[in-house]
Design a protein around this motif. Structure first.
Motif, PDB file in Angstrom:
ATOM      1  N   VAL A 214      -0.316 -11.133  29.202  1.00  0.00           N
ATOM      2  CA  VAL A 214       0.323 -10.581  30.235  1.00  0.00           C
ATOM      3  C   VAL A 214       1.516 -11.103  30.435  1.00  0.00           C
ATOM      4  O   VAL A 214       2.815 -10.657  30.784  1.00  0.00           O
ATOM      5  CB  VAL A 214      -0.628 -10.856  31.534  1.00  0.00           C
ATOM      6  CG1 VAL A 214       0.164 -10.533  32.839  1.00  0.00           C
ATOM      7  CG2 VAL A 214      -1.885 -10.132  31.333  1.00  0.00           C
ATOM      8  N   ALA A 215       1.768 -12.703  30.317  1.00  0.00           N
ATOM      9  CA  ALA A 215       3.085 -13.183  30.343  1.00  0.00           C
ATOM     10  C   ALA A 215       4.065 -12.712  29.374  1.00  0.00           C
ATOM     11  O   ALA A 215       5.164 -12.476  29.612  1.00  0.00           O
ATOM     12  CB  ALA A 215       2.762 -14.766  30.184  1.00  0.00           C
ATOM     13  N   LEU A 216       3.567 -12.647  28.028  1.00  0.00           N
ATOM     14  CA  LEU A 216       4.262 -12.036  27.105  1.00  0.00           C
ATOM     15  C   LEU A 216       4.628 -10.858  27.235  1.00  0.00           C
ATOM     16  O   LEU A 216       5.820 -10.424  27.292  1.00  0.00           O
ATOM     17  CB  LEU A 216       3.397 -12.153  25.785  1.00  0.00           C
ATOM     18  CG  LEU A 216       4.363 -11.671  24.676  1.00  0.00           C
ATOM     19  CD1 LEU A 216       5.400 -12.619  24.025  1.00  0.00           C
ATOM     20  CD2 LEU A 216       3.479 -11.640  23.380  1.00  0.00           C
ATOM     21  N   ALA A 217       3.906  -9.958  28.019  1.00  0.00           N
ATOM     22  CA  ALA A 217       4.437  -8.616  28.266  1.00  0.00           C
ATOM     23  C   ALA A 217       5.464  -8.357  29.413  1.00  0.00           C
ATOM     24  O   ALA A 217       6.489  -7.748  29.381  1.00  0.00           O
ATOM     25  CB  ALA A 217       3.139  -7.768  28.917  1.00  0.00           C
ATOM     26  N   GLY A 218       5.369  -9.499  30.381  1.00  0.00           N
ATOM     27  CA  GLY A 218       6.237  -9.497  31.366  1.00  0.00           C
ATOM     28  C   GLY A 218       7.693 -10.206  31.019  1.00  0.00           C
ATOM     29  O   GLY A 218       8.771  -9.227  31.248  1.00  0.00           O
ATOM     30  N   ILE A 219       7.633 -11.170  30.092  1.00  0.00           N
ATOM     31  CA  ILE A 219       9.042 -11.630  29.432  1.00  0.00           C
ATOM     32  C   ILE A 219       9.556 -10.585  28.791  1.00  0.00           C
ATOM     33  O   ILE A 219      10.734 -10.248  28.742  1.00  0.00           O
ATOM     34  CB  ILE A 219       8.743 -12.663  28.694  1.00  0.00           C
ATOM     35  CG1 ILE A 219       8.075 -14.102  29.423  1.00  0.00           C
ATOM     36  CG2 ILE A 219       9.976 -13.156  27.708  1.00  0.00           C
ATOM     37  CD1 ILE A 219       7.610 -15.068  28.683  1.00  0.00           C
ATOM     38  N   THR A 220       8.933  -9.919  27.559  1.00  0.00           N
ATOM     39  CA  THR A 220       9.619  -8.741  26.969  1.00  0.00           C
ATOM     40  C   THR A 220       9.850  -7.582  27.752  1.00  0.00           C
ATOM     41  O   THR A 220      11.054  -6.834  27.653  1.00  0.00           O
ATOM     42  CB  THR A 220       8.313  -8.174  25.766  1.00  0.00           C
ATOM     43  OG1 THR A 220       8.070  -9.328  25.280  1.00  0.00           O
ATOM     44  CG2 THR A 220       8.873  -7.497  24.763  1.00  0.00           C
ATOM     45  N   GLY A 221       9.032  -7.355  28.734  1.00  0.00           N
ATOM     46  CA  GLY A 221       9.433  -6.011  29.798  1.00  0.00           C
ATOM     47  C   GLY A 221      10.868  -6.338  30.384  1.00  0.00           C
ATOM     48  O   GLY A 221      11.653  -5.470  30.339  1.00  0.00           O
ATOM     49  N   ILE A 222      10.776  -7.403  30.905  1.00  0.00           N
ATOM     50  CA  ILE A 222      12.208  -7.641  31.915  1.00  0.00           C
ATOM     51  C   ILE A 222      13.213  -7.725  31.171  1.00  0.00           C
ATOM     52  O   ILE A 222      14.288  -7.164  31.224  1.00  0.00           O
ATOM     53  CB  ILE A 222      11.948  -8.857  32.664  1.00  0.00           C
ATOM     54  CG1 ILE A 222      13.259  -8.822  33.853  1.00  0.00           C
ATOM     55  CG2 ILE A 222      11.908 -10.125  31.894  1.00  0.00           C
ATOM     56  CD1 ILE A 222      13.074  -9.752  34.989  1.00  0.00           C
ATOM     57  N   SER A 223      13.086  -8.181  29.662  1.00  0.00           N
ATOM     58  CA  SER A 223      14.163  -8.320  28.950  1.00  0.00           C
ATOM     59  C   SER A 223      14.573  -7.048  28.438  1.00  0.00           C
ATOM     60  O   SER A 223      15.686  -6.602  28.094  1.00  0.00           O
ATOM     61  CB  SER A 223      13.675  -9.276  27.535  1.00  0.00           C
ATOM     62  OG  SER A 223      13.607 -10.484  28.103  1.00  0.00           O
ATOM     63  N   ALA A 224      13.550  -6.220  28.068  1.00  0.00           N
ATOM     64  CA  ALA A 224      13.788  -4.705  27.486  1.00  0.00           C
ATOM     65  C   ALA A 224      14.544  -3.932  28.639  1.00  0.00           C
ATOM     66  O   ALA A 224      15.680  -3.018  28.290  1.00  0.00           O
ATOM     67  CB  ALA A 224      12.619  -4.114  27.204  1.00  0.00           C
ATOM     68  N   VAL A 225      14.368  -4.293  29.962  1.00  0.00           N
ATOM     69  CA  VAL A 225      14.795  -3.315  30.991  1.00  0.00           C
ATOM     70  C   VAL A 225      16.080  -3.557  31.322  1.00  0.00           C
ATOM     71  O   VAL A 225      17.158  -2.846  31.442  1.00  0.00           O
ATOM     72  CB  VAL A 225      13.838  -3.479  32.208  1.00  0.00           C
ATOM     73  CG1 VAL A 225      14.618  -2.561  33.263  1.00  0.00           C
ATOM     74  CG2 VAL A 225      12.483  -2.384  31.957  1.00  0.00           C
TER      75      VAL A 225
END
Length: 408
Positions: A214-225
């Motif tokens: 979940v943390a990996l998804a959050g880090i990658t998500g905000i970086s992608a957006v």
């Protein structure tokens, strides 16, 4: 693994040949920029809607056979598109249908090919295999973009699709000759239990219950957006505040690709990457992005873009390694399916969000604000995790009572 890397280099070059001309093709057919964006959304939609089901299929079916069939089907779609273009029979409706079919097949092909590559090396060498895959991807992107112009200029738009079809068939032809490391293991493989139904729900539940994922998804998500969409933000920065031209942006894009290759080589040397490392690298890349937004000239921007691309490439390689190695072997397809669906959300949300931010704050403001927001969010998440972590319980070691000692 060498053959698999060569096959992927050919496949990536073919894919980028097609992607390079795809938007131009839609514009030629419709004359509408909105239709171009719609075609990309239609192709991404299956990943959002049935990505988890595709991952479950990868866990259930034999991996080599699944990858070979999906590659052959993608090749058939590319050849069909090439023939329709050559005979001037490709309309908007057919193009959208073919894009949707491509996206649907990719929900199975993506995780199948990713995990097949990992099967070809020992467990301790998986990070190196992922790094090599990232290196091959960046090299294929550079080669494909250059070959697309040559193919279209000499043979026409259909040639790019035909070349991509050939690249898919080449991969499908190589797969039967690959030998996973498990095939050399004399120990018998564990038998599947009757309770192992490999359902989509199990994949979603597993992902949601793992704080690291979940943390990996959050880090990658905000970086992608708020970052990473440099084809948009840096293009506006170069041609706007820095008063550059298309050639200058081409130079920036080349440096970004070069940094990605260097980062992939460095990432391939990681042995046991962690989510904490991914977060630290992502935050460093975001801060470099913020500084790049303040560049007074293109020369300064180029000096910042290279380390920015290197750091983010290492972060991506480390995150991919965690994603593909942390789950147990029988769950990895479903975990990658969930990841594919989440990543599709980021891909659809990122460009509009950055476009709005640039409308409000300009290219410089978008890069600076986005970079600072990414770094702040990752830092806040790290502090929150530390506060929630339970304090270690220290059990005192008591000395024996003198009387008890004497009695003993």
């Amino acid at each position: 693994m060498r053959w698999w890397s060569v096959a992927n280099l050919v496949s990536n070059a073919g894919t980028w040949m097609q992607l390079t001309v795809q938007n131009l093709l839609v514009l030629q057919i419709t004359g509408s920029a909105a239709a171009t964006g719609l075609s990309l959304s239609v192709q991404a939609a299956p990943g959002l809607l049935v990505g988890v089901a595709g991952g479950a299929a990868v866990d259930r079916w034999p991996r080599k056979r699944t990858a070979a069939v999906s590659q052959a089907l993608l090749g058939a779609v590319a050849f069909t598109t090439a023939l329709l273009i050559a005979f001037d029979r490709l309309g908007l409706g057919v193009l959208m249908a073919l894009a949707a079919v491509t996206g649907l097949i990719a929900t199975v092909d993506g995780p199948a090919c990713a995990l097949l590559g990992n099967d070809l090396v020992r467990a301790e060498d998986v990070p190196s295999a992922i790094g090599v895959g990232s290196l091959v991807g960046n090299a294929g992107r550079l080669a494909g973009a250059g070959l697309a112009g040559l193919a279209v200029g000499v043979f026409g738009t259909a040639a790019a699709y035909a070349a991509n079809g050939v690249s898919f068939l080449f991969v499908a032809a190589v797969i039967p000759f690959l030998r996973p490391v498990a095939a050399d293991d004399p120990r018998p493989a564990p038998a599947a239990t009757p309770d192992d139904t490999m359902t989509v729900r199990e994949g979603l539940a597993y992902f949601a219950r793992r704080p690291r994922l979940v943390a990996l998804a959050g880090i990658t998500g905000i970086s992608a957006v708020l970052g990473r969409n440099y084809g948009l933000t840096l293009a506006v920065l170069v041609t706007g505040p820095l008063a550059g031209g298309a050639g200058d942006f081409g130079t920036v894009s080349t440096v970004l690709a070069l940094g990605g290759i260097i980062g992939a080589v460095i990432g391939a040397r990681l042995r046991k990457p962690s989510v904490r490392l991914v977060g630290a690298l992502a935050a460093a890349g975001a801060l470099l992005q913020a500084v790049a937004g303040l560049s007074p000239s293109i020369a300064v921007l180029l000096a910042l873009v290279l380390p920015m691309a290197v750091v983010e490439s290492v972060s991506d390689t480390a995150g991919t390694t965690v994603l593909q190695t942390a789950p147990p072997a029988d769950m990895r397809g479903r975990v990658l399916g969930v990841w594919g669906s989440v990543r599709t959300v980021w891909g659809l949300a990122g460009p509009p969000a950055l476009g709005l931010l640039m409308e409000l704050a300009g290219a410089r403001g978008a890069l600076v604000a986005g970079g600072l927001a990414i770094a702040a969010a990752i830092g806040a998440g790290h502090l929150l995790r530390r506060r929630r972590a339970p304090e270690p319980v220290v059990t005192p070691v008591l000395a024996p009572h003198p009387a008890l000692s004497t009695a003993a």
